[in-house]
Design a protein around this motif. Sequence first.
Motif, mmCIF file in Angstrom:
data_model
loop_
_atom_site.group_PDB
_atom_site.id
_atom_site.type_symbol
_atom_site.label_atom_id
_atom_site.label_comp_id
_atom_site.label_asym_id
_atom_site.label_seq_id
_atom_site.Cartn_x
_atom_site.Cartn_y
_atom_site.Cartn_z
ATOM 1 N N TYR A 1 0.848 -1.209 0.008
ATOM 2 C CA TYR A 1 0.242 -0.076 -0.046
ATOM 3 C C TYR A 1 0.734 1.168 -0.093
ATOM 4 N N PRO A 2 0.336 2.355 -0.419
ATOM 5 C CA PRO A 2 1.275 3.476 -0.552
ATOM 6 C C PRO A 2 1.712 3.942 0.834
ATOM 7 N N PRO A 3 2.920 4.313 0.959
ATOM 8 C CA PRO A 3 3.585 4.510 2.202
ATOM 9 C C PRO A 3 2.868 5.778 3.008
ATOM 10 N N ASP A 4 2.206 6.676 2.310
ATOM 11 C CA ASP A 4 1.859 7.778 3.264
ATOM 12 C C ASP A 4 0.267 7.856 3.420
ATOM 13 N N GLU A 5 -0.228 6.541 3.205
ATOM 14 C CA GLU A 5 -1.486 6.181 3.676
ATOM 15 C C GLU A 5 -1.302 5.723 5.222
ATOM 16 N N PRO A 6 -2.059 6.372 6.246
ATOM 17 C CA PRO A 6 -1.868 5.916 7.728
ATOM 18 C C PRO A 6 -1.932 4.806 7.971
ATOM 19 N N ASN A 7 -1.308 3.896 8.638
ATOM 20 C CA ASN A 7 -1.673 2.522 8.995
ATOM 21 C C ASN A 7 -1.028 2.218 10.387
ATOM 22 N N TYR A 8 -1.362 1.037 10.805
ATOM 23 C CA TYR A 8 -0.783 0.878 12.406
ATOM 24 C C TYR A 8 0.700 1.174 12.101
ATOM 25 N N VAL A 9 1.465 0.704 11.560
ATOM 26 C CA VAL A 9 2.821 0.880 11.581
ATOM 27 C C VAL A 9 3.434 2.359 11.413
ATOM 28 N N ASN A 10 2.996 3.154 10.510
ATOM 29 C CA ASN A 10 3.471 4.210 10.333
ATOM 30 C C ASN A 10 3.005 5.333 11.166
ATOM 31 N N ILE A 11 2.270 5.191 11.972
ATOM 32 C CA ILE A 11 1.659 6.228 12.705
ATOM 33 C C ILE A 11 2.500 6.280 13.919
ATOM 34 N N GLU A 12 3.438 5.349 14.319
ATOM 35 C CA GLU A 12 4.342 5.134 15.465
ATOM 36 C C GLU A 12 5.171 6.716 15.647
ATOM 37 N N SER A 13 5.548 7.136 16.686
ATOM 38 C CA SER A 13 6.236 8.177 16.931
ATOM 39 C C SER A 13 7.699 7.842 16.725
ATOM 40 N N PRO A 14 8.179 8.893 16.291
ATOM 41 C CA PRO A 14 9.854 8.480 16.025
ATOM 42 C C PRO A 14 10.610 8.773 17.454
ATOM 43 N N PRO A 15 11.892 8.411 17.469
ATOM 44 C CA PRO A 15 12.762 8.611 18.710
ATOM 45 C C PRO A 15 12.779 9.984 19.099
ATOM 46 N N SER A 16 12.884 10.087 20.168
ATOM 47 C CA SER A 16 12.822 11.608 20.777
ATOM 48 C C SER A 16 13.885 12.467 20.274
ATOM 49 N N MET A 17 13.724 13.635 20.025
ATOM 50 C CA MET A 17 14.803 14.840 19.606
ATOM 51 C C MET A 17 15.406 15.203 21.045
ATOM 52 N N HIS A 18 14.764 15.261 22.049
ATOM 53 C CA HIS A 18 15.317 15.936 23.326
ATOM 54 C C HIS A 18 16.679 15.059 23.799
ATOM 55 N N PRO A 19 17.790 15.533 24.265
ATOM 56 C CA PRO A 19 18.628 14.873 25.052
ATOM 57 C C PRO A 19 18.134 14.223 26.370
ATOM 58 N N SER A 20 18.369 12.744 26.192
ATOM 59 C CA SER A 20 17.777 12.013 27.386
ATOM 60 C C SER A 20 18.078 12.259 28.689
ATOM 61 N N MET A 21 17.084 12.296 29.455
ATOM 62 C CA MET A 21 17.070 12.768 30.863
ATOM 63 C C MET A 21 18.024 11.725 31.666
ATOM 64 N N LYS A 22 19.173 11.875 32.383
ATOM 65 C CA LYS A 22 19.723 10.718 33.307
ATOM 66 C C LYS A 22 19.386 11.223 34.283
ATOM 67 N N ILE A 23 18.813 10.125 35.202
ATOM 68 C CA ILE A 23 18.552 9.845 36.477
ATOM 69 C C ILE A 23 19.014 9.020 37.060
ATOM 70 N N CYS A 24 19.336 9.123 38.553
ATOM 71 C CA CYS A 24 19.891 7.878 39.273
ATOM 72 C C CYS A 24 18.797 6.819 39.207
ATOM 73 N N ASP A 25 19.394 5.678 39.161
ATOM 74 C CA ASP A 25 18.533 4.467 39.006
ATOM 75 C C ASP A 25 17.855 4.260 40.403
ATOM 76 N N ILE A 26 18.698 4.585 41.447
ATOM 77 C CA ILE A 26 18.029 4.183 42.958
ATOM 78 C C ILE A 26 17.267 5.320 43.402
ATOM 79 N N THR A 27 18.050 6.756 43.463
ATOM 80 C CA THR A 27 17.036 7.672 44.257
ATOM 81 C C THR A 27 16.164 8.466 43.296
ATOM 82 N N GLY A 28 16.469 8.455 41.910
ATOM 83 C CA GLY A 28 15.706 9.207 41.169
ATOM 84 C C GLY A 28 16.025 10.735 40.885
#
Lengths: 420, 124
Positions: free
Chosen positions: B52-79
């Motif tokens: 099917y044409p790739p610009d038609e919305p279907n279950y797979v192509n409406i997924e969000s892309p990876p985040s553009m923000h820098p990832s937030m690093k928090i401590c695993d134990i305390t937060g």
Amino acid sequence: MPFISQIQRQSDYAYFPSETPIVIDNGASYFRIGWAGENDPRVIFRNIVQRPRHKATGETVTIVGDHDPALLRYFDCTRSGPRSAFDNNVVYQFEIMEYILDFGFDRLGANGSQIDHPVLITECVCNPVHSRSKMSELLFETYGVPSVAFGVDAAFSYKYNQRHGICYEDGLAICPGFNTTHVIPFIAGEPVYKGCTRTNIGGYHVTDYLKQLLSLKYPHHMARFTWEKVEDLKMEHCYIAPTYASETRLFQEIDPTFVPKSEAEASQQGSEVPKSRPLTQEDFKIVLGIERFRCPEVLFNPNLVGIGQAGVDEMAGVSIRRLPEKDEELEKRLTSSILMTGGSCLYPGMCERLEAGIRMIRPCGTPIKVVRALDPILDAWRGASAYAAAVQSPQQTFTRMDYFEKGEDWIRGYKFRYNL
Amino acid sequence: MESEVVEAELVLPTHLSFKKVQMYEKYPKGQSRGRHWKHLKQILQAENLQNYPPDEPNYVNIESPPSMHPSMKICDITGLEAPYHDPRTNLRYANTEVFKQIRALPNEYVQRYLALRNAAVVLK
């Protein structure tokens, strides 16, 4: 407990003529069923099924929804955990779905040889054809339903709120749900699925995160942290911080050795408590400090649980970017009418955080207005009920004949029109 | 069946009048109950979305892309915010007290903290 299951058997099934549609909001968390045109669903229960063995007779029985745990002691539940018909937000296990529909129709008071009412049922956005066709097959073949219509729950909620003036014709619907979060743009009252985005994070992940954190912090209480109890804790105590960094600084300033705010929760006897000394009340307290806002933070930063997708605020930007036409005026109208719906948007502080997040990614000075739906949990059902009661709805449904004659391609192209 | 269970109507009845085909006819006892339903991955594969044409919305192509923000690093134990990273256990930590706790943790807990972040090494 804000979510209450209503499973009283209704007695007025016979009073509804067979044109009255039955409206079902088939959500991954709760299943709501009721009559079209009414304000509230009649029957609400959790969308899970358990098949334990009865201890005395040895037969395997089916129990749908959540029930009083005291009654379950007659059943051997060790080999049967609660199972859901959903995988992410798509129905795939139709045997379980059938049990759930059985229970729902039975509690609605159904009698007679088949369900003689048209059914409007909700599904996820861009539901795969396989799931949609199996669901129609189930409804037509097993229940004898005359006609079926499928709609998206977030869209129904948006239209309901639009009619009440909460949001406008052009806008964004942000729907954090149980397993997924959707952002759907609406133009001229119809959802534009080209601009829709979905992140696979939701209330389930927040509760699971909280459950893991608590069981790591209190290892001897591990057996007591059932998923339902943790969900209650989450609903009572969690909130969303305006910015994560500032809240953590707040915690550090209170006491340099990091003593979190204490919320005492007394639980009953745990069996893994250390036996070397007599148990004091201290052992049964758990302290919820930074977890209160660390867990819902996952909705904005799915990287915290290892899911590499955009968070809710970023999704709004992605959704606007994905729209086919680039129109500044349209984008301004979209951001000035943003509706939050779905159960996971009830955290205090979510509106402000979302607004701040969207302001960061939109051009300076665009009008941004974020509102919460009138009732984020029930609005989807209410919108669907209002639709089913409208006169034009027979054109949206498809009958058994349609299903057999037109085949799969037609089902793939089936689209619900939301404008009345 | 005990009386209170019957009264509470806990159990789903096996025969329901409004069904054309009952459950016990459809899924006879004795056959493997775990009926082989297609999981989401198989459903999506079977859909043949590449036709099917790739610009038609279907279950797979409406997924969000990876985040553009820098990832937030928090401590695993305390937060709390965590600028530091322990090379031995791969956990993030906020200050020296937390570091001492990390080094004292048994391996099982280390793996569970990493699994929270989806960073645990899974040996298949």
